[in-house]
Design a protein around this motif. Structure first.
Motif, PDB file in Angstrom:
ATOM      1  N   ASN A 113       0.829  -1.210   0.000  1.00  0.00           N
ATOM      2  CA  ASN A 113       0.000   0.000   0.000  1.00  0.00           C
ATOM      3  C   ASN A 113       0.864   1.261   0.000  1.00  0.00           C
ATOM      4  O   ASN A 113       0.546   2.251  -0.668  1.00  0.00           O
ATOM      5  CB  ASN A 113      -0.941  -0.002   1.204  1.00  0.00           C
ATOM      6  CG  ASN A 113      -2.057  -1.026   1.062  1.00  0.00           C
ATOM      7  OD1 ASN A 113      -2.350  -1.479  -0.031  1.00  0.00           O
ATOM      8  ND2 ASN A 113      -2.662  -1.402   2.175  1.00  0.00           N
ATOM      9  N   ASP A 143      -9.751  -2.722   0.990  1.00  0.00           N
ATOM     10  CA  ASP A 143      -8.467  -2.526   0.306  1.00  0.00           C
ATOM     11  C   ASP A 143      -7.413  -3.548   0.723  1.00  0.00           C
ATOM     12  O   ASP A 143      -6.209  -3.271   0.674  1.00  0.00           O
ATOM     13  CB  ASP A 143      -7.931  -1.104   0.547  1.00  0.00           C
ATOM     14  CG  ASP A 143      -8.897  -0.039   0.062  1.00  0.00           C
ATOM     15  OD1 ASP A 143      -9.516  -0.240  -1.003  1.00  0.00           O
ATOM     16  OD2 ASP A 143      -9.043   0.984   0.768  1.00  0.00           O
ATOM     17  N   GLU A 144      -7.831  -4.731   1.162  1.00  0.00           N
ATOM     18  CA  GLU A 144      -6.892  -5.799   1.467  1.00  0.00           C
ATOM     19  C   GLU A 144      -7.205  -7.008   0.594  1.00  0.00           C
ATOM     20  O   GLU A 144      -8.365  -7.244   0.235  1.00  0.00           O
ATOM     21  CB  GLU A 144      -6.987  -6.226   2.939  1.00  0.00           C
ATOM     22  CG  GLU A 144      -6.339  -5.270   3.908  1.00  0.00           C
ATOM     23  CD  GLU A 144      -6.204  -5.866   5.298  1.00  0.00           C
ATOM     24  OE1 GLU A 144      -5.579  -5.219   6.152  1.00  0.00           O
ATOM     25  OE2 GLU A 144      -6.723  -6.986   5.537  1.00  0.00           O
TER      26      GLU A 144
END
Length: 462
Positions: free
Chosen positions: A79, A190-191
């Motif tokens: 990220n 978002d994983e």
């Protein structure tokens, strides 16, 4: 007969594999989100020596060293860099292989990745739930129930009561007990996530190794290794998971290598004494780093400082100098040295003592070189063969002695050095001793050591 220290029993035991003639070994590998540091190098070299020596002792070895390619650190780093996690892990897997190859580390039999074993991970979690060792929380996480496993703490020697007294449940945790640990983590925004019976999510770190090791080696196998920092909780949790799922003893022998210290302080980024393998290889050859790692017994702390690396360079120089200029020959003789070397290695892989035997062998080669070249050549082959069990002395003596600290750092090329040596020979022939001494001094100032002998002048880098 090989004896090794078993961290499960806290004593040295005669090694008897579960299947005669074969050894199944699993070692916890890297979490691939950054470059290998010296601690990773020690794990790789230590168990590479174990692998080599078991093979040299006649065993058929299945050596599995996993790759953790999904966890919190990987996700956070990906990220930060704005790249897919798989792109990040592939980059550092490639870098890890480059560093391992440089250090002379043999590739394991297999290097399973966590992301390629989701089916096995899900199956093991399902069995743990069915066997009463795990439960599903309201938030979609699945936890291991430490209370359900009566042998918890048998590897680390830690008391469950003491652990529980010092633990606490973090806000937002859905676990029933502060010692319970996650087997499956519910998906977060978002994983990366995978489908499961408990909803989308990803595995916990500990379950990955249990699933990969049992898939590759079976419910029970011979050796499990890793750094001492993994004893608790990682390896303790692996035992609880694996034995809770299969009902069989997980591992017969547990081996852990000691910590790495830098100038007698713990290595850490916060102290500013954190070194990657590549940073060290800017100043020292990979074989020198490997030799340095072997100068401490694998279970002892390893203290890194430049003096120890310089000593490693000097030691390898002595070995290669002993082998220099000797014709190739089959290994013969030296039975006493071979026996002593094997006695050292059979005593829990005592590499410092094994290296001491190699020094005695090199001393005997030097004694024989001037009057019995044939015997010296046979012993030099023995020296190289024994060194090969440790993953050292793989280079050509001339290449090592003339090669410089590392590629690209030489101020004088080999051709220039040879020309200066010839100029010195010419000066001595003309009895121009001052010029001959000046050339020798110039070479010495450049780190070039000349050795005059009956066969002429040879040179090496200091």
């Amino acid at each position: 007969m090989l004896k090794l220290y078993n961290d499960l029993s806290n004593r040295k035991e005669t090694f008897q594999p579960l299947r005669a003639g074969t050894v199944r070994m699993y070692v916890c590998g890297m979490t691939v989100y950054d470059l290998c540091h010296l601690g990773h190098a020690r794990v790789m070299v230590v168990f590479d020596v174990v692998y080599r020596y078991l093979q040299a002792s006649g065993y058929e070895v299945s050596y599995i060293r996993n790759i953790t390619d999904i966890d919190d650190k990987i996700i956070n780093r990906a990220n930060e860099k704005g790249v897919p996690f798989s792109e990040l892990t592939e980059e550092f897997i490639h870098a890890m292989h480059q560093d391992a190859d440089a250090l002379g580390v043999l590739r394991p039999t297999d290097e399973p990745k966590a992301t390629q074993h989701m089916e096995e991970i899900l199956a093991m979690i399902t069995r743990l739930i069915e066997n009463g060792h795990a439960y599903t929380a309201d938030n979609g996480d699945v936890y291991y129930d430490v209370r359900s496993f009566s042998d918890y703490g048998k590897l680390s020697g830690k008391s469950v009561e003491d652990l529980r007294a010092g633990a606490r449940v973090e806000p937002g945790d859905a676990k029933r007990d502060p010692l319970d640990f996650a087997l499956w983590k519910g998906a977060k925004p978002d994983e990366p996530a995978w489908d499961s019976p408990w909803g989308r999510g990803r595995p916990g770190w500990h379950i990955e190794c249990s699933a990969m090791s049992t898939k590759a080696l079976g419910d029970s196998f011979d050796i499990h290794g890793g750094g001492a920092d993994l004893t608790f909780p990682h390896h303790e949790n692996e035992i609880a998971q694996s034995e809770g799922a299969t009902g069989h003893p997980f591992v017969k022998y547990w081996m852990h290598n000691g910590f790495v210290r830098i100038n007698d302080e713990k290595m850490s980024k916060s102290l500013g004494n954190f070194f990657t393998v590549r940073e060290i290889l800017e100043h020292y050859r990979a074989e020198e780093v490997r030799y340095f790692i072997l100068t401490s017994h694998y279970r002892s702390p390893l203290n890194y400082d430049t003096e120890h690396l310089d000593n490693a360079r000097a030691a390898l120089t002595r070995f290669y100098t002993a082998m220099r200029g000797i014709p190739e020959a089959p290994a013969a003789g030296g039975e006493n040295y071979v026996s002593r070397f094997r006695d050292a290695m059979d005593d829990d892989f005592n590499t410092p003592e094994a290296l001491a035997v190699l020094f005695d062998l090199a001393r005997e080669i030097n004694r024989l070189k001037d009057n019995d070249v044939s015997a010296a050549a046979s012993l030099a082959a023995v020296l190289r063969e024994l060194g090969g069990m440790l993953g050292i002395l793989r280079d050509d003596p001339e290449d090592y002695l003339r090669g410089g600290t590392q590629a690209g750092d030489d101020t004088l090329s080999g051709e220039k050095i040879e020309a200066m040596i010839q100029a010195r020979i010419d000066a001595r022939t003309e009895k121009n001793w001052a010029e001959a001494d000046r050339i020798r001094d110039d070479l010495q100032a450049a780190g070039i050591i000349l050795e005059d002998g009956p066969q002429g002048t040879t040179w090496r880098r200091g």
